[in-house]
Write a protein that holds these residues in place. Structure first.
Motif, PDB file in Angstrom:
ATOM      1  N   UNK A 179       0.813  -1.269   0.158  1.00 11.25           N
ATOM      2  CA  UNK A 179       0.228   0.020  -0.137  1.00 11.25           C
ATOM      3  C   UNK A 179       0.925   1.230  -0.055  1.00 11.25           C
ATOM      4  N   UNK A 180       1.840   1.300   0.818  1.00 14.27           N
ATOM      5  CA  UNK A 180       2.811   2.452   0.890  1.00 14.27           C
ATOM      6  C   UNK A 180       4.194   1.974   0.804  1.00 14.27           C
ATOM      7  N   UNK A 181       4.655   2.121  -0.614  1.00 13.72           N
ATOM      8  CA  UNK A 181       5.873   1.359  -0.913  1.00 13.72           C
ATOM      9  C   UNK A 181       7.207   2.087  -0.293  1.00 13.72           C
ATOM     10  N   UNK A 182       7.160   3.149   0.459  1.00 14.23           N
ATOM     11  CA  UNK A 182       8.330   3.682   0.876  1.00 14.23           C
ATOM     12  C   UNK A 182       8.750   2.859   1.977  1.00 14.23           C
ATOM     13  N   UNK A 183       8.007   1.936   2.657  1.00 12.94           N
ATOM     14  CA  UNK A 183       8.076   1.052   3.697  1.00 12.94           C
ATOM     15  C   UNK A 183       9.003   0.090   3.150  1.00 12.94           C
ATOM     16  N   UNK A 184       9.092  -0.351   1.660  1.00 12.81           N
ATOM     17  CA  UNK A 184       9.825  -1.473   1.203  1.00 12.81           C
ATOM     18  C   UNK A 184      11.266  -0.967   1.443  1.00 12.81           C
TER      19      UNK A 184
ATOM     20  N   UNK B  41      -2.116   9.253  -4.152  1.00 13.40           N
ATOM     21  CA  UNK B  41      -1.974  10.263  -3.193  1.00 13.40           C
ATOM     22  C   UNK B  41      -1.333   9.811  -1.886  1.00 13.40           C
ATOM     23  N   UNK B  42      -0.440  10.553  -1.226  1.00 11.59           N
ATOM     24  CA  UNK B  42       0.511  10.207  -0.005  1.00 11.59           C
ATOM     25  C   UNK B  42      -0.504   9.754   1.048  1.00 11.59           C
TER      26      UNK B  42
ATOM     27  N   UNK C  61      -0.954   6.434   3.065  1.00 17.53           N
ATOM     28  CA  UNK C  61      -0.333   6.459   4.560  1.00 17.53           C
ATOM     29  C   UNK C  61      -1.413   5.865   5.453  1.00 17.53           C
ATOM     30  N   UNK C  62      -2.583   6.667   5.226  1.00 17.42           N
ATOM     31  CA  UNK C  62      -3.542   6.004   6.480  1.00 17.42           C
ATOM     32  C   UNK C  62      -3.904   4.869   6.070  1.00 17.42           C
ATOM     33  N   UNK C  63      -3.908   4.218   4.970  1.00 17.84           N
ATOM     34  CA  UNK C  63      -4.405   2.898   4.622  1.00 17.84           C
ATOM     35  C   UNK C  63      -3.330   2.030   5.172  1.00 17.84           C
ATOM     36  N   UNK C  64      -2.209   2.351   4.925  1.00 23.94           N
ATOM     37  CA  UNK C  64      -0.981   1.390   5.612  1.00 23.94           C
ATOM     38  C   UNK C  64      -0.884   1.216   7.115  1.00 23.94           C
ATOM     39  N   UNK C  65      -1.491   2.498   7.461  1.00 22.83           N
ATOM     40  CA  UNK C  65      -1.451   2.477   8.983  1.00 22.83           C
ATOM     41  C   UNK C  65      -2.964   1.389   9.433  1.00 22.83           C
ATOM     42  N   UNK C  66      -3.639   1.605   8.644  1.00 23.93           N
ATOM     43  CA  UNK C  66      -4.805   0.740   8.928  1.00 23.93           C
ATOM     44  C   UNK C  66      -4.733  -1.033   8.947  1.00 23.93           C
TER      45      UNK C  66
ATOM     46  N   UNK D 243      -2.325  11.674  10.108  1.00 21.59           N
ATOM     47  CA  UNK D 243      -2.428  10.309   9.390  1.00 21.59           C
ATOM     48  C   UNK D 243      -2.775   9.323  10.557  1.00 21.59           C
ATOM     49  N   UNK D 244      -1.884   9.214  11.406  1.00 21.52           N
ATOM     50  CA  UNK D 244      -1.889   8.213  12.557  1.00 21.52           C
ATOM     51  C   UNK D 244      -3.336   8.185  13.412  1.00 21.52           C
ATOM     52  N   UNK D 245      -3.617   9.505  13.651  1.00 23.89           N
ATOM     53  CA  UNK D 245      -4.754   9.800  14.167  1.00 23.89           C
ATOM     54  C   UNK D 245      -6.095   9.249  13.481  1.00 23.89           C
ATOM     55  N   UNK D 246      -6.228   9.584  12.005  1.00 23.25           N
ATOM     56  CA  UNK D 246      -6.939   9.126  11.219  1.00 23.25           C
ATOM     57  C   UNK D 246      -6.982   7.589  11.013  1.00 23.25           C
ATOM     58  N   UNK D 247      -6.230   6.971  11.004  1.00 25.47           N
ATOM     59  CA  UNK D 247      -5.915   5.572  10.940  1.00 25.47           C
ATOM     60  C   UNK D 247      -6.718   4.956  12.488  1.00 25.47           C
ATOM     61  N   UNK D 248      -6.403   5.704  13.491  1.00 26.76           N
ATOM     62  CA  UNK D 248      -6.999   5.204  14.717  1.00 26.76           C
ATOM     63  C   UNK D 248      -8.424   5.326  14.614  1.00 26.76           C
ATOM     64  N   UNK D 249      -8.904   6.512  13.964  1.00 25.11           N
ATOM     65  CA  UNK D 249     -10.507   6.549  13.781  1.00 25.11           C
ATOM     66  C   UNK D 249     -11.064   5.565  13.052  1.00 25.11           C
ATOM     67  N   UNK D 250     -10.262   5.270  11.915  1.00 23.27           N
ATOM     68  CA  UNK D 250     -10.747   4.319  11.042  1.00 23.27           C
ATOM     69  C   UNK D 250     -11.092   2.978  11.520  1.00 23.27           C
TER      70      UNK D 250
END
Lengths: 490, 490
Positions: free
Chosen positions: A92-97, B81-82, B86-91, B106-113
């Motif tokens: 999903x977020x390729x910078x993690x690679x 879109x970054x 980022x949100x999807x990766x954290x989810x 991003x981190x807060x949004x992932x937490x919320x989702x």
């Protein structure tokens, strides 16, 4: 959570009296009439209300609702597999690679998966049947599983879950202009969404009853009875089986399908979830192949599997596959067309399928951690044993030994008083039980009548794939509620 | 990549002569016969062969195939879109929520989702209509977009893309037992998967032609003609519109739907992609509301949108929504049942829908970076201008100005010699052109006849959402190929 979706009477932009109503009930697809309204809606709404009340601090005999209503591992509190989630996050977020925070094999795997995506992004479409390399990897998995029997990638389609695949295949099998209508043999009990798919297509479901006395075994004599019952009503073309069975049963079922010219729809989504001692999953396809001619080259078979119901438990990703065996090439063309209609399955779900069918190997950095899967299996084996023990220790409650699957479907011997009370409330007796269990015990299960059961018998269904402590709490609550309920209506 | 899925003649486990064939062509769903085999299969296979040859070092006049065959931003080389990723990766991998490598919002949004997911995992099922908080967020988005006109969450369903929603609604609208059959008015050109969905249900497509001379505008007189043409053939119940239009056209279309009692199916998936100067997207629903009674409270409308075709370009996530307006509550119940049949849309896609409809706001750490979306818009606006300039500068090639959407659909004036040559090869003339363009120019487009076009006219279709340098290279290759082709067949 479904409460927002109750039909609302003040739809529309204005409150003007309607002068033109285009879509009125009598005009719509008449098959819709045959689609049973899913009654669990009411229970689910109540469960969500209770959850909301608990969040708002309303006092109840419990602090949390235990939600074991669906076959949903993560929903019931099980943890996802770390390797799977790490690879998906890096895709999903390729910078993690490029970061050192993830194991090397995770990063390499993510790189490999992205190399299979058009434009190197999980945001692009794949081929309609699935990412070709993943389809190939699935065929290799099937071949290993079946002891070397060939599996051809061109017979495999990835879709957003096995229900979609079943719908697609039924769409080809069901001739809407046939008279009598097309019939499909389905087990009772059966997943209610499968029943919906069949009736929505205008086909007729022909129920065959699984034998509760024999641990829900499928009996060929009952298939014979069901087929007879269809005479004059519909023309059965397919036999749907889902119950995890021992291989011995497969042979007469295949013979029956061959003899009666029925297409076998085999839901093998529980292939990981086999618990009996010395039990091992054997596929229908392998059995068919081992039976040799004339069966092996002629019986048409579709086998379904997904990332939802195995130990990955990734229901939310929506991906599964179907393998088709022995289909006429001319029919396969139509299968191809109908799968092509659906853009593609979610790409992240497809990647999860690849991880499921080609997991880390000994020596890979992630291999030791991937043994989480053995922990999940151990929890399920333990839960199955505990559920069996506890339920059978309760009066008016019984559960045959179960050898596979994710659900317990114990039988309730309700007293006439309880049945009478349910009747007064306009509820099915087991819905009444589930409603009270939810209210008083905070356990969200579903009533047996949703899935079909023999007239006059009652059941509840719940998912056994919860962490051990949650399962113990569930059994405590269920036992205590059950004793009170039986006393109240004795 | 579809090559693995060509029907294979040696299906089956054994080469035994078949003695029982259950599913033969004459027995299957007769609607399948009406489903046009998707011809782009052959082109796609060839494109993939060429890609493979290039990887193996085979020398061609180009080093890479430019793949602009589908409306697929990432597939054509645009970047995701970054913030979304980022949100999807954290989810997907929640330990990222605790890392400092991602922005705070991003981190807060992932937490919320994740708080909205059952069991806190994107691997669990959501409600069938979608995660309730996300459905609510979509309704707020629609309300803001439409200048405050109310939008009710109970009228919104999330599904794995707008095609699925359209199929579900048609499933309710099409009465399979009606005689004459149910008809649906569709534009020409039209997405071929929509046509498949309609014919698969046993309904009849009633084509209306968009006016190429007027930049593919919809003309109400043509709707009238199409409706007349259906007399004695089918009974039209719905009008499907997709072309991005100016609002002025909507009013007569709505009047027409009202007068003829047609259900409006409005594909508004291109609502971001409006390029004309002083053009702004206005929805059908807003127009309908502003028209007032009797229209506003009576015309039944379904509007579709998705994460695929906007600037997110996340086709691979498979998520979209439909809003239903003015439906009879009794019909809404059936809509609810049919959406309930489908488990749920992919949870990560649902979260992407939430991010699309509720993006970062000024002041949020991710707000400046989210302006990537303006870059994408600028690229598209530039590409539209360049495609128009270049195509119209070529002999025998023309392209009306276009004001919205992701595709160019320029017209080819093929010489009789070219048409003759195609005929000799058994190809449609524009398929012949696309095949040569792919072979000689390494540009993968699709022929107009796949989407419908006026008899004797020829077109090609390609996606304009590619990075500027790729689009320039595409136009260079196309120009050079076109000049050679026209010369060869002059």
């Amino acid at each position: 959570k479904d409460s927002a979706h109750l039909p609302h009477t003040s739809v529309g932009l204005n409150k003007v009296k309607r002068v033109t109503v285009i879509c009125v009930l009598q005009d719509i697809n008449s098959n819709m009439w045959n689609m049973k309204q899913l009654a669990y809606g009411a229970l689910a709404r109540r469960a969500n209300q209770i959850k909301a009340e608990l969040r708002q601090g309303v006092r109840k005999p419990y602090k949390e609702v235990i939600d074991v209503f669906r076959g949903d591992l993560h929903g019931a509190g099980m943890k996802p597999l770390t390797f799977v989630r790490q690879v998906l996050a890096a895709c999903v977020y390729p910078p993690l690679i490029n970061s050192n925070n993830l194991p090397l094999d995770v990063r390499q795997r993510a790189q490999k998966e992205l190399g299979r995506c058009v434009g190197g992004s999980v945001g692009s479409y794949s081929a309609a049947a699935g990412i070709p390399e993943i389809v190939h990897s699935i065929s290799e998995f099937i071949k290993r599983r079946d002891g070397g029997i060939p599996s051809h990638p061109e017979n495999i389609y990835i879709s957003p879950g096995s229900q979609w695949s079943i719908s697609n295949i039924l769409n080809v099998l069901v001739n809407r202009e046939a008279s009598p209508r097309t019939g499909v043999l389905i087990p009772v009990p059966c997943h209610n969404k499968t029943v919906l798919s069949i009736t929505q297509l205008g086909a007729v479901t022909v129920p065959y009853y699984l034998s509760e006395e024999q641990a829900w075994a499928l009996q060929v004599e009952e298939l014979q009875r069901a087929l007879e019952s269809a005479k004059g009503v519909c023309s059965p073309v397919a036999l749907y089986v889902i119950n995890p069975e021992i291989q011995q049963v497969f042979i007469p079922v295949i013979r029956f399908a061959w003899e009666k010219r029925l297409f076998l729809l085999v839901d093998e989504l529980y292939q990981d979830c086999v618990y009996g001692e010395n039990c091992e999953f054997v596929s229908y396809k392998r059995t068919l192949s081992e039976m040799g001619p004339p069966f092996s080259g002629t019986v048409e078979l579709a086998s379904f599997h997904s990332v939802s119901k195995g130990f990955l438990g990734e229901c939310g990703l929506r991906a599964g596959y179907v393998e088709l065996v022995n289909l006429d090439p001319a029919v396969m063309k139509h299968i191809h067309t109908i799968f092509s209609k659906d853009s593609c399955a979610p790409v992240l779900g497809q990647i999860a399928l690849d991880l499921m069918t080609d997991p880390p190997k000994p020596g890979d950095p992630s291999y030791p951690l991937y043994k989480q899967i053995e922990h999940i299996r151990a929890v399920l084996v333990h839960n199955v044993k505990r559920v069996h023990e506890v339920i059978n220790s309760l009066p008016g409650f019984s559960c045959p030994p179960f050898e596979g699957g994710l659900f317990a479907f114990p039988r309730l011997n309700l007293t006439p008083k309880a049945v009478q009370k349910a009747k007064e409330l306009g509820l099915q007796p087991d819905t009444f039980y589930c409603t009270r269990l939810l209210e008083e015990g905070g356990v969200f299960t579903s009533p047996g009548w949703e899935y079909g059961q023999k007239e006059g018998t009652y059941h509840i269904r719940f998912c056994i794939a919860a962490p051990q402590d949650i399962m113990e709490e569930l059994l405590r609550r269920l036992s205590s509620f059950h004793m009170t309920f039986m006393k109240d209506f004795s």
